[in-house]
Scaffold this motif. Structure first.
Motif, PDB file in Angstrom:
ATOM      1  N   TYR A 195       0.910   5.585   0.187  1.00  0.00           N
ATOM      2  CA  TYR A 195       0.667   6.396   1.053  1.00  0.00           C
ATOM      3  C   TYR A 195       1.160   7.820   0.367  1.00  0.00           C
ATOM      4  O   TYR A 195       2.418   8.334   0.818  1.00  0.00           O
ATOM      5  CB  TYR A 195       0.217   6.534   2.440  1.00  0.00           C
ATOM      6  CG  TYR A 195      -0.438   4.852   2.899  1.00  0.00           C
ATOM      7  CD1 TYR A 195      -1.687   4.665   2.390  1.00  0.00           C
ATOM      8  CD2 TYR A 195       0.984   4.687   4.184  1.00  0.00           C
ATOM      9  CE1 TYR A 195      -2.207   3.454   3.686  1.00  0.00           C
ATOM     10  CE2 TYR A 195       0.060   3.161   4.694  1.00  0.00           C
ATOM     11  CZ  TYR A 195      -1.632   2.564   3.875  1.00  0.00           C
ATOM     12  OH  TYR A 195      -2.076   1.602   4.593  1.00  0.00           O
TER      13      TYR A 195
ATOM     14  N   GLU B 122       0.877  -1.361  -0.330  1.00  0.00           N
ATOM     15  CA  GLU B 122       0.155  -0.006   0.319  1.00  0.00           C
ATOM     16  C   GLU B 122       1.122   0.966   0.042  1.00  0.00           C
ATOM     17  O   GLU B 122       1.516   1.437   0.389  1.00  0.00           O
ATOM     18  CB  GLU B 122      -1.258   0.129   1.126  1.00  0.00           C
ATOM     19  CG  GLU B 122      -1.859  -1.154   1.121  1.00  0.00           C
ATOM     20  CD  GLU B 122      -2.133  -1.323   2.626  1.00  0.00           C
ATOM     21  OE1 GLU B 122      -3.268  -0.455   2.918  1.00  0.00           O
ATOM     22  OE2 GLU B 122      -2.839  -1.891   3.204  1.00  0.00           O
TER      23      GLU B 122
ATOM     24  N   GLU C 239      -5.179   6.179   8.900  1.00  0.00           N
ATOM     25  CA  GLU C 239      -4.061   4.393   8.968  1.00  0.00           C
ATOM     26  C   GLU C 239      -2.771   4.229  10.386  1.00  0.00           C
ATOM     27  O   GLU C 239      -2.267   5.179  10.542  1.00  0.00           O
ATOM     28  CB  GLU C 239      -3.164   4.734   7.679  1.00  0.00           C
ATOM     29  CG  GLU C 239      -4.002   5.231   6.448  1.00  0.00           C
ATOM     30  CD  GLU C 239      -5.069   4.244   5.724  1.00  0.00           C
ATOM     31  OE1 GLU C 239      -4.460   2.340   6.637  1.00  0.00           O
ATOM     32  OE2 GLU C 239      -5.957   3.795   5.095  1.00  0.00           O
TER      33      GLU C 239
END
Length: 315
Positions: free
Chosen positions: A146, A144, A174
């Motif tokens: 960010y 992932e 998160e």
């Protein structure tokens, strides 16, 4: 770091972008596309260079008491090399940076500033983003990202065993847990990268700069009021039609006896058919008006529902 002649020969048209010494004459060199592991001549081995391209699909790390082994899995083979444990972090950063740049996950000028591994969690901090990978391998394509330009807040919640990193991304938190002994290094690296990206010097300044601004309350006169654009339930013309008194029913006899009629006078019931026709027309007009009114009511109900949904969504 001096570049051994055998490494220079292997480079071809490429240039060394980074290197990590492994002690004695051994070294790991990194180009734009591959890793070169150089082993100097020893009592039991000859001088050699091994090449590991960055297009591996999976990276696994095994940590021993003194050495760390890197296993690179390609589409057609699996290869590995070892380095002293004290050099493993530096080698890992350059390996991750090489594969991320080669797969265009990061930009050509973007650098990895820190790689942290906690059991089955790997965090990668770059100049522009935080990458998170979960799994028993250190790295593959399942991660992932960010982006720093989407960060809307950063907090740290310290506990006795772990520290929770709470990173707001587009106003959604998160949460990432880091072991307490490694949390200070993660905090320092992540803060420095975010501070540099957003050009601030403290956590308070960062949160003040990236926090989302509240949306303005809708003005009653800006066209979003419930009365805006909604027709009255009954139009003026229909109000007049509805307010008119009903004509008396011609079929109702309000007298006890009929007056005397002279010769040739029409019967009092001779106009009944005309009155009934007029009444039917009036009933038809009222029925049509009621139907139009019902249609307007249904349309207004749909309009009100739409406005309520839009107001809830903050439009």
């Amino acid at each position: 770091m001096d570049i051994p002649d055998l490494v220079q020969q292997e480079l071809g048209d490429e240039e060394i972008q980074a290197g990590v010494t492994l002690g004695d004459e051994d070294a790991v060199c990194f180009t734009r596309t591959r890793t070169l592991v150089y082993r100097g001549e020893g009592l039991l081995s000859d001088e050699k260079v091994e090449t590991y391209p960055f297009d591996f699909e999976r990276l696994t790390i095994s940590t021993g008491r003194r050495k760390t082994k890197f296993t690179l899995v390609y589409t057609d083979q699996k290869r590995e090399f070892g380095v002293p444990g004290s050099r493993a972090d530096a080698v890992l950063e350059r390996l991750i940076e090489g594969t991320l740049r080669g797969s265009t996950v990061i930009g050509a000028e973007e650098s990895v500033t820190g790689v942290f591994r906690f059991s089955e969690l790997t965090l990668v901090v770059t100049d522009n983003r935080l990458l998170k990978h979960l799994g028993n391998v250190t790295w593959d394509n399942d991660f992932e990202s960010y982006e720093f330009d989407a960060v809307t807040g950063l907090e740290f919640e310290e506990g006795s065993v772990a520290t929770a990193i709470v990173l707001g991304v587009n106003d959604r938190p998160e949460r990432i847990k880091a072991p307490s002994e490694q949390a200070p290094a993660v905090r320092k690296t992540l803060q420095e990268a975010l501070f540099a990206f957003h050009e601030v010097s403290s956590l308070a300044d960062l949160n003040a700069k990236v926090a989302s601004k509240p949306e303005a309350e809708p003005d009653d006169n800006d066209g979003l009021g419930l009365e805006s654009g909604i027709d009255p339930l009954v139009s003026d013309g229909e109000d007049e039609a509805s307010d008119q008194p009903a004509e008396p029913d011609p079929t109702t006899d309000t007298t006890t006896s009929a007056p005397d009629r002279g010769p040739g006078e029409p019967s009092p019931h001779s106009g009944d058919s005309g009155d009934i026709a007029a009444l039917e027309q009036q009933v038809a007009r009222l029925t049509a008006a009621i139907e139009r009114q019902n249609e307007r009511i249904e349309a207004q109900e749909e309009t009100i529902k739409t406005l309520i949904n839009e107001l809830r969504q903050g439009r």
